[in-house]
Each structure stands twice: as structure tokens, then as C-alpha cells.
Design a protein around this motif. Structure first.
Motif, PDB file in Angstrom:
ATOM      1  N   ASP A   1       0.820  -1.201   0.000  1.00 27.74           N
ATOM      2  CA  ASP A   1       0.000   0.000   0.000  1.00 27.74           C
ATOM      3  C   ASP A   1       0.858   1.255   0.000  1.00 27.74           C
ATOM      4  OD1 ASP A   1      -2.199  -1.582   0.038  1.00 27.74           O
ATOM      5  OD2 ASP A   1      -2.522  -1.445   2.210  1.00 27.74           O
ATOM      6  N   GLY A   2       0.342   2.311  -0.637  1.00 28.11           N
ATOM      7  CA  GLY A   2       1.024   3.596  -0.637  1.00 28.11           C
ATOM      8  C   GLY A   2       1.961   3.814  -1.798  1.00 28.11           C
ATOM      9  N   ALA A   3       2.113   2.847  -2.683  1.00 19.13           N
ATOM     10  CA  ALA A   3       3.032   2.990  -3.810  1.00 19.13           C
ATOM     11  C   ALA A   3       2.352   3.741  -4.949  1.00 19.13           C
ATOM     12  CB  ALA A   3       3.506   1.625  -4.289  1.00 19.13           C
ATOM     13  N   LEU A   4       3.118   4.594  -5.602  1.00 22.19           N
ATOM     14  CA  LEU A   4       2.678   5.264  -6.818  1.00 22.19           C
ATOM     15  C   LEU A   4       3.326   4.559  -7.998  1.00 22.19           C
ATOM     16  CD1 LEU A   4       3.062   9.004  -5.727  1.00 22.19           C
ATOM     17  CD2 LEU A   4       0.987   7.606  -5.714  1.00 22.19           C
ATOM     18  N   ARG A   5       2.554   4.325  -9.054  1.00 19.96           N
ATOM     19  CA  ARG A   5       3.076   3.502 -10.144  1.00 19.96           C
ATOM     20  C   ARG A   5       2.858   4.184 -11.484  1.00 19.96           C
ATOM     21  NH1 ARG A   5       1.174  -0.429 -13.694  1.00 19.96           N
ATOM     22  NH2 ARG A   5      -0.953  -0.154 -12.942  1.00 19.96           N
ATOM     23  N   THR A   6       3.896   4.164 -12.316  1.00 28.11           N
ATOM     24  CA  THR A   6       3.810   4.499 -13.726  1.00 28.11           C
ATOM     25  C   THR A   6       4.466   3.353 -14.496  1.00 28.11           C
ATOM     26  OG1 THR A   6       5.893   5.734 -13.651  1.00 28.11           O
ATOM     27  CG2 THR A   6       3.853   6.987 -13.314  1.00 28.11           C
ATOM     28  N   GLU A   7       4.400   3.409 -15.809  1.00 30.71           N
ATOM     29  CA  GLU A   7       4.973   2.339 -16.618  1.00 30.71           C
ATOM     30  C   GLU A   7       6.469   2.235 -16.376  1.00 30.71           C
ATOM     31  OE1 GLU A   7       4.619  -0.752 -19.584  1.00 30.71           O
ATOM     32  OE2 GLU A   7       3.247   0.292 -18.260  1.00 30.71           O
ATOM     33  N   GLY A   8       6.921   1.111 -15.819  1.00 33.92           N
ATOM     34  CA  GLY A   8       8.335   0.884 -15.574  1.00 33.92           C
ATOM     35  C   GLY A   8       8.867   1.484 -14.295  1.00 33.92           C
ATOM     36  N   ASN A   9       8.001   2.082 -13.451  1.00 36.90           N
ATOM     37  CA  ASN A   9       8.454   2.714 -12.211  1.00 36.90           C
ATOM     38  C   ASN A   9       7.462   2.472 -11.080  1.00 36.90           C
ATOM     39  OD1 ASN A   9      10.924   4.701 -12.765  1.00 36.90           O
ATOM     40  ND2 ASN A   9       9.575   4.752 -14.550  1.00 36.90           N
ATOM     41  N   ILE A  10       7.996   2.270  -9.876  1.00 30.81           N
ATOM     42  CA  ILE A  10       7.199   2.193  -8.649  1.00 30.81           C
ATOM     43  C   ILE A  10       7.879   3.102  -7.632  1.00 30.81           C
ATOM     44  CG2 ILE A  10       6.124   0.671  -6.941  1.00 30.81           C
ATOM     45  CD1 ILE A  10       6.778  -1.681  -8.780  1.00 30.81           C
ATOM     46  N   VAL A  11       7.099   3.943  -6.941  1.00 32.93           N
ATOM     47  CA  VAL A  11       7.665   4.919  -6.018  1.00 32.93           C
ATOM     48  C   VAL A  11       6.937   4.844  -4.677  1.00 32.93           C
ATOM     49  CG1 VAL A  11       8.167   7.357  -5.606  1.00 32.93           C
ATOM     50  CG2 VAL A  11       8.270   6.448  -7.937  1.00 32.93           C
ATOM     51  N   TRP A  12       7.724   4.841  -3.583  1.00 30.02           N
ATOM     52  CA  TRP A  12       7.184   4.890  -2.223  1.00 30.02           C
ATOM     53  C   TRP A  12       7.744   6.121  -1.517  1.00 30.02           C
ATOM     54  CZ3 TRP A  12       9.114   0.513  -4.475  1.00 30.02           C
ATOM     55  CH2 TRP A  12       8.267  -0.594  -4.583  1.00 30.02           C
ATOM     56  N   SER A  13       6.950   6.746  -0.658  1.00 35.21           N
ATOM     57  CA  SER A  13       7.430   7.812   0.214  1.00 35.21           C
ATOM     58  C   SER A  13       7.836   7.195   1.546  1.00 35.21           C
ATOM     59  CB  SER A  13       6.335   8.864   0.431  1.00 35.21           C
ATOM     60  OG  SER A  13       6.015   9.509  -0.779  1.00 35.21           O
ATOM     61  N   LEU A  14       9.075   7.436   1.937  1.00 38.31           N
ATOM     62  CA  LEU A  14       9.584   6.835   3.171  1.00 38.31           C
ATOM     63  C   LEU A  14       9.099   7.608   4.388  1.00 38.31           C
ATOM     64  CD1 LEU A  14      13.337   5.984   2.448  1.00 38.31           C
ATOM     65  CD2 LEU A  14      11.437   4.419   2.655  1.00 38.31           C
ATOM     66  N   PRO A  15       8.703   6.908   5.446  1.00 33.88           N
ATOM     67  CA  PRO A  15       8.461   7.584   6.717  1.00 33.88           C
ATOM     68  C   PRO A  15       9.792   7.972   7.358  1.00 33.88           C
ATOM     69  CG  PRO A  15       8.272   5.227   7.000  1.00 33.88           C
ATOM     70  CD  PRO A  15       8.497   5.455   5.517  1.00 33.88           C
ATOM     71  N   ARG A  16       9.748   8.716   8.436  1.00 35.28           N
ATOM     72  CA  ARG A  16      10.994   9.044   9.152  1.00 35.28           C
ATOM     73  C   ARG A  16      11.516   7.776   9.818  1.00 35.28           C
ATOM     74  NH1 ARG A  16      13.884  13.379  10.479  1.00 35.28           N
ATOM     75  NH2 ARG A  16      12.448  14.619   9.218  1.00 35.28           N
ATOM     76  N   ILE A  17      12.784   7.472   9.557  1.00 32.99           N
ATOM     77  CA  ILE A  17      13.403   6.247  10.060  1.00 32.99           C
ATOM     78  C   ILE A  17      14.411   6.621  11.140  1.00 32.99           C
ATOM     79  CG2 ILE A  17      14.697   4.172   9.436  1.00 32.99           C
ATOM     80  CD1 ILE A  17      13.758   4.540   6.574  1.00 32.99           C
ATOM     81  N   GLY A  18      14.263   6.016  12.321  1.00 30.98           N
ATOM     82  CA  GLY A  18      15.155   6.295  13.438  1.00 30.98           C
ATOM     83  C   GLY A  18      16.473   5.567  13.321  1.00 30.98           C
ATOM     84  N   PRO A  19      17.435   5.930  14.154  1.00 29.57           N
ATOM     85  CA  PRO A  19      18.751   5.265  14.128  1.00 29.57           C
ATOM     86  C   PRO A  19      18.606   3.756  14.334  1.00 29.57           C
ATOM     87  CG  PRO A  19      18.808   7.231  15.505  1.00 29.57           C
ATOM     88  CD  PRO A  19      17.372   6.994  15.165  1.00 29.57           C
ATOM     89  N   GLY A  20      19.238   2.982  13.450  1.00 22.61           N
ATOM     90  CA  GLY A  20      19.208   1.530  13.561  1.00 22.61           C
ATOM     91  C   GLY A  20      17.930   0.872  13.094  1.00 22.61           C
ATOM     92  N   GLN A  21      16.926   1.643  12.654  1.00 25.40           N
ATOM     93  CA  GLN A  21      15.647   1.070  12.223  1.00 25.40           C
ATOM     94  C   GLN A  21      15.663   0.737  10.734  1.00 25.40           C
ATOM     95  OE1 GLN A  21      12.583   3.829  13.369  1.00 25.40           O
ATOM     96  NE2 GLN A  21      12.548   3.113  15.488  1.00 25.40           N
ATOM     97  N   GLN A  22      14.704  -0.119  10.348  1.00 28.47           N
ATOM     98  CA  GLN A  22      14.575  -0.530   8.950  1.00 28.47           C
ATOM     99  C   GLN A  22      13.167  -0.248   8.432  1.00 28.47           C
ATOM    100  OE1 GLN A  22      15.654  -4.692   8.673  1.00 28.47           O
ATOM    101  NE2 GLN A  22      17.787  -4.207   8.203  1.00 28.47           N
TER     102      GLN A  22
END
Length: 619
Positions: free
Chosen positions: A512-533
Motif C-alpha cells: 500500500d502507498g506505492a505510486l506507479r507508472t509504466e516501468g516505475n514504482i515509487v514509495w514515500s519513506l516515513p521518518r526512520i530512526g537510528p538503527g531502524q529498517q
């Protein structure tokens, strides 16, 4: 009156069939639907659309025996062509518009061929059309179901073309063809036939970027000993937009025209104008810009290259040694400099391995393809330098006195190359000691590794994995993208984008949350804390037309936000999956499996069957 004799057995059969039919109809067991044919038009043995072809598979309009109609309503592909004109004059510019439609498949990739009319010359074609020997060819043009795919070709009518004759343009795709006819009109004056001029046009560019301004210079010279007054006309390419021109010419959608230009004997005049390449122009599209001055004409060709033009790279390679002995490991460093003001988005770096070497490893996503080591989907900043390395081992049977040759090349038509030579000796005291401090120049890449730039704790690092390394057409591949924050602070405002080859892979799904065009998929990253994935998934399907041996490369990239200082090697990750038309046979042979099963049953028949299988295997 003649009589027909029927034997008693035949008569009894007819009576029985009649009674059975009557009984079935009375009980509702049989029903008759008048007016429904027993066969479709594609299986009835008739030429229903009068095209001289019968049924499937002879009639191309039939996809199967179950197709209802042979006519155009079931046609696989529809093709049309027009220039929108009934008549043209000599010296005119004509733009042909080709339209493709289909209604059978979600997407269909076709090759398209446009045959130039006689008495015309080529000016330009959009969407990567290539011109050769009177034919413009497009490869793998995608036609979506229910959508119109549009191609354009621009041609120039010769000034000496025969009047009152038709220009016939023809387009062919998948066996379907269409034509357009246009009448040529207008006489040629005697002055046009005897005047002598020369013309030249250039933008001093071999390659250009989308959305780049090209500055053209036109030079026209009167070669006669008398004066002439002529128009100087430039035909605008279809993949450009007009920017400006000097000298007050007349400008329309197709031409720049300097009217009524008077040339004294042997006089030379120069004209200047600017065009901008369109932002969405496809790579490898050729821009043909043509000038006509009286009977003289000339054409300039510039090719669209996404990323960095190939002549703007410089490369070097070294293992920092002059000698090596058998069994030693050598680590080569490759330095690629981008000398252009454009970011190199997707260069392909290829390194060769000596015949006396065994490949061991490569960094930054480099892989061994059986012949060379390749890095794909890399990013090099404008005026930046990237360093790649790989390690080989000198073979135990290498010839003493032989040479270890390491080569590198940026793959393109004119890509630069470099070579490193190391002598193989019985004993070498040299070790791998690269110089760490190097002065860079603007023209030659350094001969030593450059330090990678990173934020505290290396910042964000992206990785990508596929659930398989090979796949056959029709197989779904699930990818996992992971972004890890290795810094000591929060990182936010970034995006993750994945680029894939849409001609070989089809999008199926993503988190969920991905934007898609032909040949591309884009996600907006949330704020990631130190050591997090942060982890996400997406799924692609290998298309039926994907060729055997193709390696699909999906490029995952972090951009925006707080990522400006992150090393390029950490911001990008390439994952490759090989395409095979048929997976290799694996596991135990079917005969051995069957023999084991029959033996386990413990029956005489099973043991006999096992003995039979064993004899078969031994033959």
C-alpha cells in the motif's frame, strides 16, 4: 414418377430415430434453437470475409477455431496512416501520422515498418524510429487494449518531384497494412533548375539530452556568377520545440523561413536559430533538421541520449602492481569520471578478465556473466568520479612470463576504454598498496581509489532481493526492498523508486502507498530512526515475449530528503533475474522415483515393474 426402394432394416432405423426424437421433444429432453449455426465462421470451412483465406489458422483474423467472425471486427491489429492532405507542393514538408489499435490482449508489442513515398526524403521519426534504405522501422512498440498508439514520420517533397503524380506512403505491422495517397502539384521554374547553391546546417552536437536547447547555424552560399533571390527554409523536427531565431524569419508549426533572401554572386550568408528537445523524447531518437536553399539542401542529425553522452566519460583501471605470481589474488580498481554537467543515471561498465585469471568477487552489484564483469544501473554525479573494484586469482597453471590483462569499457558506440598489464613471474614481492591521495583533473580519471562520501554512521543503505534468480515467461517474481538507517539521527523526507524493464516485466502488485507508472514504482519513506529498517514488497510478472537469456535488472534508488550526502553505492541497489524459456531439469529422474515407489509397495507386480524400469535405464 420414379420410386425409391428402402430396405426393411433402413426403414426400421428411420422409424426408431423419429420415435426417439418425438419422445425426447415430448419429455423436454431435446430442444432446438432455430437460427444458431453449428460452427463459428473461423471453423465452418467457408471464406466468410472474401479475403481468399479459410478459417483458423489460415485466416489471420481468426485467433482460434472459436472466434465468431472472420471479418475485421475480430482483427488482431488495426493500422491507419494519413498526412491529412489531398495535395502538396514541391519542396513542402509532410508529416504522416500512424495509428495502431488492438482489442485482444492487455498489451501487445509489435514491429512497425513505414515505407517512404518515392520523390521524398527522410526528415525525422519519433519514438525511436530508425531509417534505412527507404524504410523507417520501430521495434517493440506497445499497443494497449482499447488505446491508440501514435507514431509520426516527417518527410520532405523533393523540389524536382514530378507534378501530378501520387505520393504513396505505406505502413505495415503484423501482416496488416495501410496506405495514404497525396497528389504532387506545382511547376518547377527554369530558374530553379539552373541556379547553383550550397547549404550546410549543424548544431555541433552528436548527442543531446531531452529538454536541451540546441543552437543551430545555417550557412548558405550562392555558387553562381549572377544574383538570386530565394527563401531559406528550415524544416522543424517532430521531437523539438522552437525557441528563437535571428533575422526575423516567418515561423509556423513546420518551418522557419527567411523569405526573399538576395544573394550576390558567390555571396555567403549565415543564419542562427535555437530548438529545444522535448522533455519526454525517447532515447536513441534521431533528430533530423533540414535546410533548403533553392535547389540545395542539407541535414543535421543529433541523437537523443538519456543520462551522459558516451563521449563524456573517461575511465582507468589498475591493480597497483607490475608483477604477480601463481595463486596470488589481484584486486583491480576501476575509476569512471563523468565529465558532463548531467548526472549519469544508468551507465554500463564492463571489465574483462585475463585468460590466466579466475574470477572471485566484485563490489557494488557487479556480476560475472561468463565473459565479463558488469556493473549496471549505477549513478555518477555531474563531474563526479565513481570507483569500482573486482578481485581475481592468478591460475596455478598460468604461464610464467605471460601477462595478466585487465580491461575496462563504458559500453556504448564510442565508449572509452583502458587496459592494465601485469607480468606473471615465479616470485613477486609486490603487494596491494593503492595510493590514497590523488589529485583529480577534469580530463583524465585518477589511477587510485577515491574515498566514498557518507554521513555519520553511513546514513541510509538500500538493499533489494528477489525470490528467485531465474524465471520463465509467465512466472511471478516477488521483490523485497529494505532501507536501513545506519546513522545516529533520524532520516526523513526521502523516497524509494524502483525502475524495471516494462518490455520484459509486467506490474502485478505492490504494498500500500506505492505510486506507479509504466516501468516505475515509487514509495514515500516515513521518518526512520537510528538503527531502524523500512521494508516493502512488490511483484512483477515475466512477459510471454521476454527473450531467452535476458537478464532483467531492477534498480532501487533512494532520493530526496536527507540523502544528498549519502554515497551513491548506498543509495542504489540493482537486482538481476535471468529469463529462461524452459527451466533445466532438476531432482531425481522420473524412472528412479517410480522404481522406488513400486519397490516400497512390496508386491510382485511392483518388483517386476521395478526390474523393468531398471533394465530400461541401463539400455
Amino acid at each position: 414418377m420414379s420410386r425409391i426402394a428402402i430396405s426393411p432394416k433402413v426403414l426400421a432405423g428411420i422409424v426408431s430415430i423419429g420415435l426417439l426424437a418425438a419422445s425426447g421433444l415430448a419429455n423436454g429432453l431435446l430442444s432446438v434453437a432455430p437460427g444458431i449455426a453449428m460452427h463459428t465462421q473461423c471453423s465452418d470451412g467457408r471464406d466468410n470475409d472474401d479475403d481468399g483465406k479459410f478459417d483458423y489458422p489460415e485466416d489471420a483474423d481468426c485467433a482460434s477455431l472459436d472466434d465468431v467472425a472472420e471479418g475485421p471486427e475480430s482483427q488482431a491489429l488495426f493500422v491507419s496512416i494519413t498526412d491529412g492532405k489531398e495535395r502538396v507542393r514541391r519542396g513542402d514538408s509532410v508529416i504522416y501520422v500512424i495509428r495502431l489499435r488492438q482489442q485482444r490482449e492487455e498489451r501487445r508489442d509489435v514491429d512497425v515498418y513505414f515505407h517512404l513515398p518515392s520523390q521524398t526524403s527522410m526528415v525525422g521519426a519519433d519514438q525511436g524510429g530508425s531509417y534505412r534504405d527507404g524504410t523507417v522501422t520501430w521495434r517493440r512498440i506497445s499497443v494497449e487494449r482499447g488505446q491508440v498508439t501514435r507514431l509520426t514520420v516527417q518527410v520532405h517533397v523533393n523540389p524536382t518531384a514530378d507534378a501530378d503524380k501520387l505520393m504513396v506512403a505505406r505502413v505495415v505491422s503484423e501482416g496488416v497494412s495501410a496506405t495514404d495517397t497525396t497528389m504532387i502539384s506545382g511547376p518547377v521554374t527554369p530558374e530553379q533548375l539552373i541556379m547553383r547553391f550550397s547549404a550546410r546546417i549543424t548544431d555541433e552536437q552528436t548527442f543531446a539530452q531531452p529538454d536541451q536547447v540546441l543552437s543551430y547555424t545555417v550557412t548558405v552560399r550562392n555558387l553562381d556568377d549572377v544574383s538570386h533571390t530565394i527563401p531559406v527554409r528550415v524544416t522543424l523536427p517532430t521531437a523539438t520545440a522552437f525557441e528563437s531565431a535571428e533575422g526575423g524569419p516567418t515561423i509556423n508549426r513546420e518551418h522557419i523561413i527567411w523569405q526573399d533572401q538576395t544573394f550576390s554572386p558567390n555571396e555567403r550568408k549565415t543564419y542562427h536559430f535555437k530548438l529545444r528537445t522535448l522533455r519526454r523524447t525517447h532515447e536513441n531518437v534521431s533528430i533530423f533538421t533540414r535546410v533548403q536553399a533553392g535547389p540545395a539542401s542539407a541535414t543535421d542529425r543529433t541523437t537523443i541520449a538519456h543520462g551522459t553522452p558516451p563521449n563524456e566519460y573517461s575511465v582507468s583501471i589498475t591493480d597497483y602492481r607490475t608483477t604477480a605470481e601463481r595463486g596470488q589474488e589481484l584486486t583491480y580498481s576501476i575509476h569512471v569520471r563523468n565529465r558532463s554537467p548531467y548526472a549519469a543515471v544508468d551507465p554500463v561498465i564492463s571489465a574483462s578478465v585475463s585468460t590466466f585469471a579466475e574470477f572471485l568477487s566484485a563490489d557494488q552489484g557487479g556480476y560475472w556473466d561468463g565473459t565479463n564483469i558488469r556493473w549496471e544501473g549505477q549513478e555518477i554525479a555531474a563531474y563526479g568520479v565513481r570507483t569500482f573494484s573486482y578481485t581475481v586469482r592468478v591460475r596455478r597453471d598460468a604461464d610464467i612470463g605471460g601477462q595478466m590483462l585487465g580491461g575496462v569499457r563504458v559500453e556504448s558506440v564510442r565508449g572509452p576504454t583502458d587496459m592494465d598489464t601485469t607480468a606473471i613471474v615465479a616470485h613477486s614481492d609486490e603487494t596491494y598498496q593503492p595510493v590514497r591521495s590523488v589529485r583529480q583533473t577534469s580530463s583524465v580519471a585518477p589511477k587510485a581509489p577515491m574515498p566514498r562520501i557518507g554521513v555519520s554512521g553511513h546514513g541510509l543503505v538500500i538493499t533489494q532481493e528477489a525470490d528467485r534468480s531465474e524465471a520463465i515467461p509467465g512466472t511471478r517474481i516477488r521483490y523485497t526492498v529494505t532501507v536501513t538507517n545506519r546513522s545516529n539521527s533520524n532520516v526523513g523526507g526521502a523516497t524509494v523508486s524502483v525502475r524495471y524493464d516494462a518490455s520484459a516485466l509486467r506490474y502485478v502488485s505492490s504494498d500500500d502507498g506505492a505510486l506507479r507508472t509504466e516501468g516505475n514504482i515509487v514509495w514515500s519513506l516515513p521518518r526512520i530512526g537510528p538503527g531502524q529498517q523500512w521494508t516493502t514488497h512488490y511483484t512483477l510478472l515475466v512477459r510471454d515475449g521476454a527473450p531467452h537469456g535476458l537478464r532483467t535488472s531492477n534498480i532501487a534508488v533512494i532520493s530526496g530528503g536527507d540523502t544528498v550526502n549519502i554515497a551513491a553505492g548506498d543509495r542504489m541497489y540493482t537486482t538481476s533475474v535471468g529469463v529462461m524459456r524452459q527451466m533445466p531439469t532438476t531432482g531425481a529422474p522420473a524412472g528412479l522415483i517410480a522404481m522406488a515407489l513400486t519397490s516400497l509397495l512390496g508386491t510382485g507386480t511392483g518388483i517386476a515393474g521395478a526390474g523393468f524400469l531398471r533394465r530400461r535405464l541401463l539400455l
